[in-house]
Write an enzyme that holds these catalytic residues in place. Structure first.
Site, short mmCIF file in Angstrom:
data_model
loop_
_atom_site.label_atom_id
_atom_site.label_comp_id
_atom_site.label_asym_id
_atom_site.label_seq_id
_atom_site.Cartn_x
_atom_site.Cartn_y
_atom_site.Cartn_z
N ASP A 177 12.08 23.09 20.40
CA ASP A 177 13.31 22.10 19.26
C ASP A 177 14.11 24.46 18.72
OD1 ASP A 177 15.10 20.95 18.38
OD2 ASP A 177 13.78 19.91 16.91
N TRP A 178 15.72 23.74 18.53
CA TRP A 178 16.48 24.66 18.47
C TRP A 178 15.84 25.44 17.23
CZ3 TRP A 178 16.59 22.77 23.08
CH2 TRP A 178 18.06 23.48 23.49
#
Length: 847
Positions: A248-249
């Site tokens: 995930d970012w």
């Protein structure tokens, strides 16, 4: 007679393997890998910016482009000037209980991705509805792992049959938003396997996704980007997942632990824990280059599958799936099929409230702010920008005959923020350097400027000094107009030559993405005269929040509200309109301040005075229909006072057209609840989403959703699987073996219909003596059938082995210990319309 297709029976096309299964790519991947030096390999595992991986022309590797989903394809920008098709929310798609429809949605999204130059879609989200307070549940499918897995697999098949990769997320345990970056979710092995991992397992087995995204949170002590047991042991080892594992970012935290844990790609770039730091730890001997090679192989495989690697064909040839799909038509079909008719009682002893006969009404009162300003999708990274939205008001006006008068009143405003300036405004955005030079200029369709990852040509994070949103406004009404500024940084608003606001706005909340997506709002007013144009300028100097390297973005807005009567007067106006109408249609909704990424919900109440509005309108007109637009459960304290309640979820861009189809009877509401709706939050079995000491204990074990409600003395407002239609169904026969179920149903009504046949298993008193404690019943299969009036339909539904198994920590064989154990004994097989409306029962003995 119509035969149904069971949920997990796939034809050959469902597992499309055109010229490139993974084995066909071995030679070209190895040849490309051998041509790379360590620095290039390390760089390939790190985003080069917010949405892309770097190209390596020397080996014929083009840049891989990723984009957020799941209801559309936003592309590399985050801008309303780059529109996308907006489908209904994932909860709406799950409410259809139809993997074939999910697959068709996937075909459309693949088409959209190709149009926007996107190779990998960051969707679907298959976390579970553990608690109704989960703020992002609109982006997930259901409270049940089987339903989630089946719909998710249909979606993944559809997208990848279109030649675009999917990224199943968030692996695993991201079932709430509170402290999501740091929370350690403590989940025992059995619920972890039977509930939270189960949708991922089903999708990996049945749809072979090309990527998986690991979550921010920890599970049992380890952050998911470093969770070797779950990623390498379970996902890759037990399940055989051969795709890319992307963070995930900003989730990746440590170079060595991430690589050893099985993380392939750290996003976004250019500065992450991979890239140069990864090459350094290899040279220092902290990790082996062979581990880097394994990750690069998977990235090259993804590139080959998506057509980004020279020398091999893409996994799917162009034309393998239908081309030229009509996005509006698909969005409309999903929206109407997803509508769940919760309640439909007779009006004054006559016909049921729905469907409305257009020929029998002369005046229809449409009430509610959400009827005019449609609530069509959830907030956060799931946001896309449709080119046009059909509101409920517009949809009903277009569908009703010309001689039917349709009135509109706001009734009650649910939003605490002003909508973005649009009607009467002509605006442009001017991007300025620190010295005042104009770097770029572009028209804006409304008062919001939201960019992430891609700025206008000539504008960079480094050279941008300020942005001016400037133009004119011509008021429609005379009076005090409200203006709002939203953004983190310095803002100055000038209207008609007068400075109305000049100050600095600080971010709110601890989640940087929440602070970016929902900046603080400041309001001012100005007296204006109808028809007299005034100049408007909002100057913005960015001031955070810091989203990390590679996530450069802008998000600020000019809001506007017309002069309004006070709240009491608005409700009174709505009551008068309802009293004078043949039918009153009240549209109520949540807002993106309730359902969005980055925070959980504090309660389940509809915002503002919408509950009071419904109660008052229902007292004034016995033929009141309430339409609920929310992505997940809300309390409906007035539900017994109105004859009809229709749940539309977040219905996407064709909201109003689909609503008119259903309300006026052109199509029946085909949806069934994918999650239980409590009457009150206090009744819900699981309401704890706030960590204590950094940990969130999943102490309820396997008892979430309907599994938990069956242990409660309090009934929900509407149970899992519930949904009415415009016809009646009789369940005629049930035949079962340990392997499958055959159910015959008959349409006993006067119009064609669609039924969702649900199969539940329940252990009996004759279960094996050593059987573990289990829920009273659980979903084992389902199928959608269709039939005309008086016709019968037959559904044959497999009973998978897993339906009779539990996770046993004493069993051997799994990566972290434990295994599946088939529980012998006698089971009831129940054919049902919902978990509480069970029509036929048989028994089966499992040895």
């Amino acid at each position: 007679m119509t035969d149904a297709q069971p949920h997990d029976r796939a034809d050959a096309a469902s597992h499309h393997r055109a010229p490139g299964d993974a084995h066909d790519y071995t030679a070209v991947v190895e040849r490309a890998l051998a041509a790379l030096d360590l620095d290039t390999k390390a760089r390939l595992l790190s985003g080069q910016d917010t949405w892309t991986l770097p190209a390596v022309p020397a080996i014929g590797l083009r840049s891989l482009v990723m984009s957020d989903g799941p209801v559309g394809v936003r592309g590399r920008g985050w801008d309303a000037e780059d529109p996308s098709v907006a489908l209904p929310s994932p909860t709406a798609l799950a409410a259809t209980w139809d993997p074939a429809l999910a697959r068709r949605a996937g075909h459309l999204l693949a088409q959209e991705a190709r149009r926007k130059g996107v190779h990998v879609l960051l969707a679907p989200t298959v976390n579970l509805h553990r608690s109704p307070l989960g703020g992002r549940h609109f982006e997930c499918y259901a409270e049940d792992p089987l339903l989630t897995g089946v719909i998710g697999a249909g979606y993944v098949r559809g997208v990848q049959e279109g030649g675009v990769g999917t990224t199943v997320k968030h692996f695993v345990g991201n079932d709430a938003e509170t402290d999501r970056f740091t929370v350690d979710n403590r989940i025992a092995p059995r619920p972890l396997r039977e509930l939270y991992l189960a949708p991922f397992e089903h999708i990996v087995e049945h749809a072979r996704p090309w990527a998986v995204m690991t979550a921010y949170n920890r599970v049992n002590g380890s952050t998911m980007t470093e969770h070797r047991a779950l990623v390498r042991g379970v996902l890759r080892g037990e399940w055989g997942f051969d795709g890319v594992n992307v963070s995930d970012w900003t989730a990746a935290r440590d170079t060595v632990r991430a690589l050893r844990g099985g993380l392939d790609v750290a996003m976004p770039g250019p500065r992450t824990v991979y890239g140069a730091p990864l090459a350094e730890v290899v040279r220092a001997g902290e990790v082996a280059e062979s581990e880097v090679d394994d990750a690069v192989r998977r990235v090259l495989l993804l590139a080959a599958r998506t057509g980004c690697l020279d020398g091999v064909p893409a996994a799917v040839e162009q034309g393998a799936v239908p081309q030229g799909l009509d996005g509006r038509a698909v969005a409309r079909e999903i929206a109407r099929r997803a509508c769940v008719l919760l309640r439909n009682e007779p009006v004054d002893g006559g016909r049921r409230a729905l469907p409305v006969d257009p020929a029998a009404v002369r005046r229809v009162a449409v009430i509610g702010a959400a009827a005019r300003d449609a609530r069509v999708l959830g907030g956060g990274s799931a946001t896309v920008f449709p080119g046009a939205v059909v509101s409920p008001l517009e949809g009903l006006r277009a569908a009703l005959p010309d001689d039917v008068e349709v009135t509109f009143t706001v009734g009650a405003e649910p939003r605490t923020r002003l909508p973005h300036a649009r009607e009467g405004f002509t605006l442009r955005a001017r991007y300025l350097a620190a010295d005042g030079r104009v770097l770029a200029e572009e028209p804006r369709s409304d008062g919001r400027v939201r960019l992430m990852g891609r700025f206008p040509e000539g504008v960079t994070r480094q050279n941008l000094g300020a942005v001016e949103l400037t133009g004119s406004f011509t008021p429609r009404l005379t009076g005090d107009h409200a203006f709002a500024v939203q953004g983190t940084g310095e803002l100055r608003l000038t209207v008609g030559g007068a400075v109305l606001f000049d100050g600095r706005c600080a971010p709110g909340g601890s989640d940087p993405f929440e602070a970016f997506l929902h900046p603080v709002e400041q309001r001012v007013t100005a007296p204006l005269t109808a028809g007299e144009s005034v100049a408007v300028t909002l100057r913005y100097v960015p001031g955070g929040p810091d989203l990390g390297d590679g996530l450069a973005g802008l998000n600020f807005a000019l809001g506007h509200g017309e002069p309004r009567p006070d709240a009491d007067a608005e409700i009174e106006e709505a009551v008068r309109a309802a009293a004078g109408a043949d039918v009153a249609v009240v549209v109520v909704a949540t807002t993106d301040e309730m359902e969005s990424e980055g925070f959980d919900r504090g309660d389940l109440r509809l915002p503002g005075r919408q509950d009071e509005l419904v109660t008052r309108v229902a007292a004034a007109n016995p033929h009141t229909v309430v339409v609920v637009n929310s992505g997940s459960p809300v309390e409906l304290p007035w539900r017994a006072r109105v004859p009809a309640v229709l749940l539309g979820w977040f219905p996407g861009q064709e909201a109003g057209a689909a609503l008119a189809d259903v309300l006026l009877g052109a199509h029946e509401p085909g949806g069934r609840l994918p999650t239980t709706w409590p009457a009150r939050l206090a009744d819900a079995p699981v309401t704890d989403v706030t960590p204590v000491g950094g940990q969130l204990a999943y102490s309820e074990g396997v008892y979430i959703g309907y599994r938990a409600w069956q242990r409660s003395a309090t009934a929900p407002a509407y149970p899992f699987g519930h949904g009415l239609g415009y016809t009646d169904w009789e369940y005629e026969s049930l035949d079962t073996t340990p392997d499958s179920v055959r159910v015959r149903v008959r349409n006993a009504g006067e119009r064609p219909g669609r039924e969702v046949v649900q199969i539940y298993l329940a252990p009996t008193a004759d279960a094996a003596p050593d059987a573990p404690e289990r829920p009273a019943r659980w979903l084992a299969g389902f199928a959608v059938v269709e039939a005309g009036p008086g016709e019968s339909a037959e559904a044959e539904i497999p009973l998978p082995d897993r339906a009779f198994a539990v996770w046993d920590e004493e069993q051997g064989g799994a990566a972290e210990g434990g295994g599946w154990r088939r529980v012998k004994g006698v089971y009831r097989v129940e054919a049902a319309r919902s978990v509480e409306d069970r029509r036929l029962t048989a028994e089966v003995t499992v040895g």
